[in-house]
Each structure stands twice: as C-alpha cells, then as structure tokens.
Design a protein around this motif. Structure first.
Motif, PDB file in Angstrom:
ATOM      1  N   UNK A   1       0.825  -1.206   0.000  1.00  0.00           N
ATOM      2  CA  UNK A   1       0.000   0.000   0.000  1.00  0.00           C
ATOM      3  C   UNK A   1       0.860   1.258   0.000  1.00  0.00           C
ATOM      4  N   UNK A   2       2.008   1.188   0.675  1.00  0.00           N
ATOM      5  CA  UNK A   2       2.876   2.362   0.823  1.00  0.00           C
ATOM      6  C   UNK A   2       3.994   2.397  -0.219  1.00  0.00           C
ATOM      7  N   UNK A   3       3.826   1.648  -1.285  1.00  0.00           N
ATOM      8  CA  UNK A   3       4.904   1.504  -2.269  1.00  0.00           C
ATOM      9  C   UNK A   3       5.304   2.824  -2.921  1.00  0.00           C
ATOM     10  N   UNK A   4       4.363   3.770  -3.006  1.00  0.00           N
ATOM     11  CA  UNK A   4       4.665   5.068  -3.634  1.00  0.00           C
ATOM     12  C   UNK A   4       5.171   6.104  -2.626  1.00  0.00           C
ATOM     13  N   UNK A   5       5.308   5.680  -1.379  1.00  0.00           N
ATOM     14  CA  UNK A   5       5.756   6.589  -0.314  1.00  0.00           C
ATOM     15  C   UNK A   5       7.065   6.056   0.264  1.00  0.00           C
ATOM     16  N   UNK A   6       8.015   6.946   0.505  1.00  0.00           N
ATOM     17  CA  UNK A   6       9.268   6.510   1.136  1.00  0.00           C
ATOM     18  C   UNK A   6       8.957   6.019   2.549  1.00  0.00           C
ATOM     19  N   UNK A   7       9.323   4.783   2.842  1.00  0.00           N
ATOM     20  CA  UNK A   7       9.010   4.244   4.161  1.00  0.00           C
ATOM     21  C   UNK A   7      10.072   3.250   4.616  1.00  0.00           C
TER      22      UNK A   7
END
Length: 300
Positions: free
Chosen positions: A213-219
């Motif tokens: 889900x967070x693939x497009x956000x740096x995490x």
C-alpha cells in the motif's frame, strides 16, 4: 473539499489545535465545522432551583456559546485569511462526545482535530480525558489530537505504530498516505516487540501488504524492544528520530485500545509532545469523502 470538525471550548488548548489545522490544510479546499457544546449551570440547592428560570439559563449559555464561536471565526480570519477555507459554526446543548458522533455522521466529516493537554508527570494521562473519550466513541472518522504547546511543523517524518497482527485495508490507510503525499513525508513503521522473535506468517503477510500500500511513499520498518510500556517505547522512538506526527490504528487489542482504557492510561508515561493521528477500524468501507468520490465516478 475536505470537511474538518474542530471542537472548541474557547481555551488556549483548543485555539492551538485550530491553528495547527489551519496550517496543516492551508493548501487545500476545506470546510471547517467549529463546534461548541454547552450545558447551563445547575442550581446547587432546592431553593435556588425553585427561584431560577431554567429557560433563561439555557438562553444565556446558548448566547455565550454562539458569541464565542463567532469570536473564533473572526480570530481565524484575522490570523489566517485563506480563500480556500470556509467555516460553519455549531452550538449545541449536548454532551460533547455525543454531539461529535452526530455531526460526523450528518456532515460527513473527514477528520476531527482536537486539542489535548498531554501529561506533566509519569502517573498522569497522556491525553486529556475529553480526547480519550472522543477517540473511544468516534468509530468512523480519524481523530487528530494536537498537544497544547505544540507549534506547527510540517510533518516530514511520520511514525506509524503497529504490531502487524491485523490485516490493513487500503481505505484505513488513506489519511496516513494523504499526509505523506502532501508533505512528501517519510513514513517510519515502528513495531514494538515484547520479546525478540521472528514475525509469524500472519504478521509477515500483513507487513508485506502494508508495504505494498505504501509503495509510492518513502518508508522504513523499525523493530524496537519494549521498554517499561509500549507508550514509553514510542516516546523514546519519537524523540530519537525527531518524529513530527505519530499515527496508530484503533482496533480491538491494538496498542491504541490499550492506551485509551482509562486505568491503563493513567499509569502511562507517554506524555505526547507531538500530534497523534488515531485511525478507526473501517474494514472495507471508505471514509466519507472517498465514498462521495466513488459515487460520483459511478454516476458518470
């Protein structure tokens, strides 16, 4: 256009939360619903009760509430003139949490922003009791609690505390992802571990879905060993990594549920110094604004 609910009792604490909301959403079209609830003073003796006109007491309390709300709107417009922001005021003779639940439903609120006094000692609550009650009672809308003395800082570092024991739906993570995208923030997934051991298959699956889900956000994922309590551990993590906002999912058996049980909270050492975003358990249902967007796309 987002619908934001701002409960206020006209205190410095509530004004600080209002200022935070104005800054947080300064680049977005928003309707801010300012809510004040009131109850007239109750006479403390039978003699006084017999001689006082309860109707006039209620009228006076209502007038005070309505005037206070107009004063807040005027103060906002003087300090934060923003053509993207629109305001509605609501004055209600009701208990705060009950009215908030009703307004969230009626106005399709996307976020409740409330002030919290935090704690000043190890045996005190980590949030004001009103904030705890709001979090426990509002089941279908995220709540953002802003500490009394916290001055706005763009949330470029966001911590998301989780134990990976529950499957996340994408709709539940929308508030977190929107903030990360708006402020180009790094999300630090933090897992407080009771004992050093590998994740179970279920935990690993849930972590993998979360990262998808967070693939497009740096995490990044951080696993930390529990100090005295989950709250104390998170407090240390937040301080060491200079986190600007802490997010948690509130579901059965979650960290957040444990922290909002009053007897437990009162023993907590977690005196929150940064805003806390509490995301409710939505399951497959989407937040109100996204429901509207889905309905509009279907109708087209």
């Amino acid at each position: 256009m987002k619908s934001i609910l701002l409960p206020t009792d006209f205190s410095d604490n509530a004004w600080n939360a209002t200022q935070y909301a104005m800054e947080l959403f300064k680049d977005e079209e928003c309707v801010f619903h300012l809510l004040n609830t009131y109850t007239p003073a109750i006479a403390n003796s039978r003699f006084m009760a017999a001689t006082l006109d309860t109707g006039s007491l209620e009228d006076g309390a209502r007038a005070c509430s309505e005037n206070g709300l107009q004063g807040v709107v005027k103060r906002i417009q003087e300090n934060y003139s923003n053509p993207k922001h629109h305001f509605k005021t609501m004055s209600s003779f009701c208990l705060l949490t009950e009215e908030i639940k009703e307004v969230v439903e009626q106005e399709e609120i996307d976020l409740v922003v409330t002030g919290t006094k935090g704690a000043s000692g190890l045996e005190e609550v980590f949030m004001g009791s009103n904030t705890v009650r709001i979090i426990k009672s509002v089941k279908n809308c995220p709540v953002l609690a802003v500490p009394q003395h916290f001055k706005f800082a763009a949330p470029s570092e966001i911590a998301f505390a989780t134990d990976f024991n529950r499957f996340y739906t994408e709709s539940e993570l929308i508030p977190l992802m929107e903030l990360a995208n708006t402020f180009k923030a790094v999300i630090r997934i933090v897992y407080v571990q009771y004992e050093i051991k590998a994740l179970t298959e279920i935990q690993q699956f849930n972590l993998n879905m979360l990262r998808k889900y967070l693939s497009d956000v740096e995490h990044y994922v951080h696993t930390v060993s529990e100090l005295n309590s989950v709250s104390k551990t998170l407090e240390v993590f937040v301080n060491e990594l200079d986190i600007h906002l802490l997010a948690m999912l509130h579901y059965q058996h979650s960290y957040m549920e444990r922290m909002t049980r009053e007897p437990v909270v009162k023993r907590m050492a977690f005196h929150t110094r940064i805003p806390l975003l509490v995301i409710p358990e939505l399951g497959m249902s989407a937040p109100y604004r996204h429901k509207r967007e889905q309905e509009m796309s279907i109708s087209k």
